[in-house]
Motif scaffolding. Structure first.
Motif, PDB file in Angstrom:
ATOM      1  N   ALA A 179      47.150   8.019 -16.506  1.00  0.00           N
ATOM      2  CA  ALA A 179      48.349   7.895 -15.662  1.00  0.00           C
ATOM      3  C   ALA A 179      48.573   9.179 -14.873  1.00  0.00           C
ATOM      4  O   ALA A 179      48.904   9.145 -13.686  1.00  0.00           O
ATOM      5  CB  ALA A 179      49.564   7.564 -16.519  1.00  0.00           C
ATOM      6  N   ALA A 180      48.360  10.319 -15.524  1.00  0.00           N
ATOM      7  CA  ALA A 180      48.515  11.609 -14.844  1.00  0.00           C
ATOM      8  C   ALA A 180      47.492  11.764 -13.721  1.00  0.00           C
ATOM      9  O   ALA A 180      47.829  12.232 -12.628  1.00  0.00           O
ATOM     10  CB  ALA A 180      48.387  12.750 -15.846  1.00  0.00           C
ATOM     11  N   LEU A 181      46.254  11.349 -13.975  1.00  0.00           N
ATOM     12  CA  LEU A 181      45.223  11.390 -12.925  1.00  0.00           C
ATOM     13  C   LEU A 181      45.628  10.533 -11.743  1.00  0.00           C
ATOM     14  O   LEU A 181      45.441  10.913 -10.581  1.00  0.00           O
ATOM     15  CB  LEU A 181      43.874  10.926 -13.469  1.00  0.00           C
ATOM     16  N   ASN A 182      46.188   9.361 -12.019  1.00  0.00           N
ATOM     17  CA  ASN A 182      46.640   8.469 -10.959  1.00  0.00           C
ATOM     18  C   ASN A 182      47.746   9.130 -10.139  1.00  0.00           C
ATOM     19  O   ASN A 182      47.766   9.035  -8.918  1.00  0.00           O
ATOM     20  CB  ASN A 182      47.117   7.143 -11.537  1.00  0.00           C
ATOM     21  N   SER A 183      48.657   9.820 -10.812  1.00  0.00           N
ATOM     22  CA  SER A 183      49.766  10.488 -10.123  1.00  0.00           C
ATOM     23  C   SER A 183      49.281  11.583  -9.189  1.00  0.00           C
ATOM     24  O   SER A 183      49.942  11.891  -8.195  1.00  0.00           O
ATOM     25  CB  SER A 183      50.739  11.077 -11.140  1.00  0.00           C
ATOM     26  N   GLU A 184      48.138  12.190  -9.506  1.00  0.00           N
ATOM     27  CA  GLU A 184      47.600  13.279  -8.690  1.00  0.00           C
ATOM     28  C   GLU A 184      46.873  12.803  -7.436  1.00  0.00           C
ATOM     29  O   GLU A 184      46.582  13.608  -6.548  1.00  0.00           O
ATOM     30  CB  GLU A 184      46.646  14.127  -9.542  1.00  0.00           C
ATOM     31  N   ARG A 185      46.575  11.506  -7.352  1.00  0.00           N
ATOM     32  CA  ARG A 185      45.843  10.993  -6.197  1.00  0.00           C
ATOM     33  C   ARG A 185      46.704  11.063  -4.932  1.00  0.00           C
ATOM     34  O   ARG A 185      47.888  10.712  -4.972  1.00  0.00           O
ATOM     35  CB  ARG A 185      45.427   9.527  -6.434  1.00  0.00           C
ATOM     36  N   PRO A 186      46.158  11.471  -3.798  1.00  0.00           N
ATOM     37  CA  PRO A 186      46.932  11.505  -2.552  1.00  0.00           C
ATOM     38  C   PRO A 186      47.489  10.126  -2.186  1.00  0.00           C
ATOM     39  O   PRO A 186      48.586  10.011  -1.648  1.00  0.00           O
ATOM     40  CB  PRO A 186      45.935  11.991  -1.500  1.00  0.00           C
ATOM     41  N   GLU A 187      46.729   9.088  -2.519  1.00  0.00           N
ATOM     42  CA  GLU A 187      47.180   7.715  -2.217  1.00  0.00           C
ATOM     43  C   GLU A 187      48.458   7.381  -2.985  1.00  0.00           C
ATOM     44  O   GLU A 187      49.310   6.653  -2.491  1.00  0.00           O
ATOM     45  CB  GLU A 187      46.089   6.696  -2.582  1.00  0.00           C
ATOM     46  N   THR A 188      48.581   7.922  -4.185  1.00  0.00           N
ATOM     47  CA  THR A 188      49.779   7.672  -4.987  1.00  0.00           C
ATOM     48  C   THR A 188      50.987   8.347  -4.352  1.00  0.00           C
ATOM     49  O   THR A 188      52.072   7.767  -4.296  1.00  0.00           O
ATOM     50  CB  THR A 188      49.572   8.151  -6.433  1.00  0.00           C
ATOM     51  N   GLY A 189      50.804   9.555  -3.844  1.00  0.00           N
ATOM     52  CA  GLY A 189      51.893  10.250  -3.158  1.00  0.00           C
ATOM     53  C   GLY A 189      52.349   9.509  -1.914  1.00  0.00           C
ATOM     54  O   GLY A 189      53.550   9.390  -1.659  1.00  0.00           O
ATOM     55  N   ALA A 190      51.400   8.990  -1.157  1.00  0.00           N
ATOM     56  CA  ALA A 190      51.730   8.228   0.053  1.00  0.00           C
ATOM     57  C   ALA A 190      52.486   6.955  -0.315  1.00  0.00           C
ATOM     58  O   ALA A 190      53.475   6.588   0.331  1.00  0.00           O
ATOM     59  CB  ALA A 190      50.461   7.896   0.828  1.00  0.00           C
ATOM     60  N   PHE A 191      52.014   6.272  -1.382  1.00  0.00           N
ATOM     61  CA  PHE A 191      52.699   5.068  -1.861  1.00  0.00           C
ATOM     62  C   PHE A 191      54.124   5.406  -2.281  1.00  0.00           C
ATOM     63  O   PHE A 191      55.070   4.699  -1.930  1.00  0.00           O
ATOM     64  CB  PHE A 191      51.945   4.440  -3.035  1.00  0.00           C
ATOM     65  N   ALA A 192      54.307   6.483  -3.036  1.00  0.00           N
ATOM     66  CA  ALA A 192      55.629   6.852  -3.543  1.00  0.00           C
ATOM     67  C   ALA A 192      56.618   7.080  -2.402  1.00  0.00           C
ATOM     68  O   ALA A 192      57.780   6.672  -2.485  1.00  0.00           O
ATOM     69  CB  ALA A 192      55.528   8.090  -4.422  1.00  0.00           C
TER      70      ALA A 192
END
Length: 98
Positions: free
Chosen positions: A61-74
């Motif tokens: 889950a932490a690795l997923n949070s670090e992805r740039p795509e996750t930041g854009a989604f958020a």
């Protein structure tokens, strides 16, 4: 240990949120670390939702949070919320059914 991340939120922009979730699911589950996700609407309070996302571990889950795509989604996700989002993480203790 496997975990579930829940995201509670409200939105008045249903179709836009649904479109965002559809796009994000293809990315997060297809190439990210999420295993599956479930979106549910509160039957007593239309427009209030919970999104449950399953991960193999807190580390994934932490690795997923670090992805740039996750930041854009958020950023997109938060812009569509009229309340929230509120994040919580739960250790999976047992699974019944399926």
């Amino acid at each position: 240990m496997a975990i579930i991340q829940s995201i509670e939120f409200a939105t008045e922009q249903r179709s836009e949120m649904h479109d965002l979730m559809t796009r994000r699911t293809a990315d997060a589950i297809g190439t990210g670390t999420a295993q599956r996700s479930t979106l549910a609407e509160d039957t007593s309070h239309p427009g209030r939702f919970v999104l449950a996302v399953a991960f193999e571990s807190a580390e994934s889950a932490a690795l997923n949070s670090e992805r740039p795509e996750t930041g854009a989604f958020a950023a997109e996700f938060s812009a569509l919320c009229s309340d929230g989002p509120t994040f919580r993480e739960f250790d999976i203790v047992a699974v019944f059914g399926e």
